[in-house]
Design a protein around this motif. Sequence first.
Motif: not given
Length: 821
Positions: A672-674, A739-743, A745-759, A762-767
């Motif tokens: 997820r970009g971690m 780009i997958g992290v920044s946008s 769209t990388v695996d597992e990020m869409p599933e976590s979007r509703n659970q941890d918006t702030e997190g 932050l990870l998209r910022g790292w991307g």
Amino acid sequence: MADHAQRNGGNRGGYNNRKRRFREDDETDRRSSRRAYQEPAHLKVRKQLLSVAESPFKKTDEEIQTIAETVAEHSEDDEIRSNFPDLVLQIVVEQALKIPFVAAVILALNHSRPDLAQEVLARVTTTLNEHFRTGAWREVKLLLRFLACLQGILKAEGVFPVLEELFSRSADLQAASIDDSLGLAIVKIILLTIPYLMASSASGFEAHAGNLLEKTDIIASAPHALEALVDPYPGSGDDLGQESQSIISLLQKQLVAEAAQSWELVCLPRPWRTLPVNDEDKPATPTKHTLPSIIVPSSVLPGVRPQLPEVYFSVYADQDVETVPPTSNIASLILRDSLVDTINSLDYNRNATAKFLIDLDCYFAPETFVKRATPFDRLKDIEAGKSTWKPEDVAVDAVFSQLLQLPNAEHKLVYYHAVLTESCKIAPAAIAPCLGRAIRYLYRSVDAMDLELEYRFMDWFTHHLSNFGFTWKWTEWVDDVELSLAKPKKAFIVGALEKEIRLSFAQRIRGTLPEPYQALITEAKDKDIPDFKYDSDHTPYAPQAREILRLLRAKAPDSEIGTQLASIEAEALSLGVEDPLIPSTDAYMTAICFIGSKSLSHVLSCIERCKERLLALGPRSEAARRQIITSVMQYWAEKPGVGVNVVDKLLNYTILTPISVINWALTDNICRGMILTHAHIYEMVASTMHKVTNRVRQIVIARNQPALPAEQVAILEETLERERMHMKDLFATVQDALIGVSSGTVDEMPESRNQDTEGETLLRGWGDRWLRVFRRKMAVEESWIGEMMTIYEAMDVEVEATAKVSNGDRAQGKDVDNGTS
């Protein structure tokens, strides 16, 4: 016993009473006096010139006059006539801070021996022409500065026609390509020469300077395509008390403002003003000389180092009291430029560099700085109208501007580390508080800082602490310890502690930290040699792995090891493992890591012995090749820096390929970009990409060597095309993953979007931060390659044209000879 006493003069203890004898002979001392040593004149001049202006306790004007008189007095000495011009040139290109004072020596010498001054001018212009031909632009700038300081003894317009010619070359380069960087560098040289011309003993050149500024404004004001990519604080200048500004555009504005104030240039020293000129034996007006011919080539070279746009950077921009010149003052860039030239020219002697930094106030006009080591708190008590600039802050700021320069520093980063360390050792009371304020500013800026600069700051910070007992006021950052690892400041703290452990050991570092930090250094990090996971019978394939370890230690034949690996693969197939090479590779590589865990030389020796089998893995299975990385990083999980070092060595052996490292880090383990928050992962990816880009650069340089045979040029061009495409593919792979992290769209990020918006934010910022770094690296490489190839193609055309003219002249001469005969 008697013989012993006789040999020793009969005195107990074996001593003659020499003191008594010499007391009696005081009046008739027959000892010959030692001949007085007279130092040769050329050595005396060398010492005096090398130390000119260095001491605040000596009068600089008297030093200058003494040197000039000594040179004039011994002007017939062959050593003086041959060595003095060479020494002047050496000081000018290595010790930029002393240029006005060396020029003052020549001005003083010109009154009594104008012929020697003419010799120096001839030597300087000859050297300058050579630097123009080779593209040594720093040396060009410094020699032009020296000539600018001598403008008062030059006939006609002196240096101005040279600057006009330089501007013509810059305009041609800009017309050929709007993205050209060399033209910008040439304009910067012109702009930095003008202040010294206007501060010289010459007068009446205001119109010439104004005309030049009108011309340079067109180029200096136009933004460069790469300028946005080298911003140290992208999009966050207002929050940090400084706005990103191009150095060349800033310099243009400062000079225009200075022209409106009649060229006061109050910071520049003018040692020629205090020289005596009315002696009976000297003419009232100095002898003037015609400047020897200076030829600016029609095709200028960029030199070894890429010429790229620069952005002004300061670590003291947000303070209540100004300790460095503001960007509205021309002193900010005059001081910075002289310091940077000194730092980068003396890279072979960090001690001398540090001494020049400490003595900065000796080389500029009085009242430019406050007294050395003035505490920051006392600056508020200085009366209005007087300078509050601290020489230590200005010097430290200049070092950080090079350490944190984008896209690349000129020298290895450890050199700038060493300069700051030596400066702190020479003057701890003055430098240490300056570094403390710089560290606090940079740490506050971590959230907005360019990612590459953040890791450079981290490397310097930990290296510097290692030189001073790892002591730092960690309590100031204690609130950030509880933050998420996705927060840049928390990631900085974790990364810094990991690097400190690499430079020392876990127990010692733990002892320097307050209680809240203790949890960041686990007990597992205390182990010098990590456990061999196959010692546990619960680990699959443990018996075979232990046998592999035993065979490797015994240096058994490869066939015996192959038997155990085949056994693991057979068992894996029976268990339904899709690629049985993965578990066998894991057992093999983990055993190598365990054997090599004592030191780097141990692991290199073991890899060397096992190289053939490791090399054979890649062609059989790309997954198995990436398993090598997984095994190394899992074994060194508690000390990931060591694992990165081992991976780097495996790349050198070509056991791993750059694409396998990139895919392992940014595809297989993206999580997820971690993974982008870990400093050692950035180190791994950046180091891998550097190997690739450096190889391409070496091929370009080899291709552009003059007089290569056509066959060799063809081979190099084919190799360059292949390696360049490989480099582009690698950058494309990196960018696609980021780009997958920044946008999101990388695996597992869409599933976590509703659970941890702030997190997720932050990870998209790292991307975004990673993506910016590698887009810049790609743009810089493409720009450099394109510029180098264009310039050398133009040179090839010029060489061919010259050869045709030469051949035509030769043929014409043969016809004339035939006609005569």
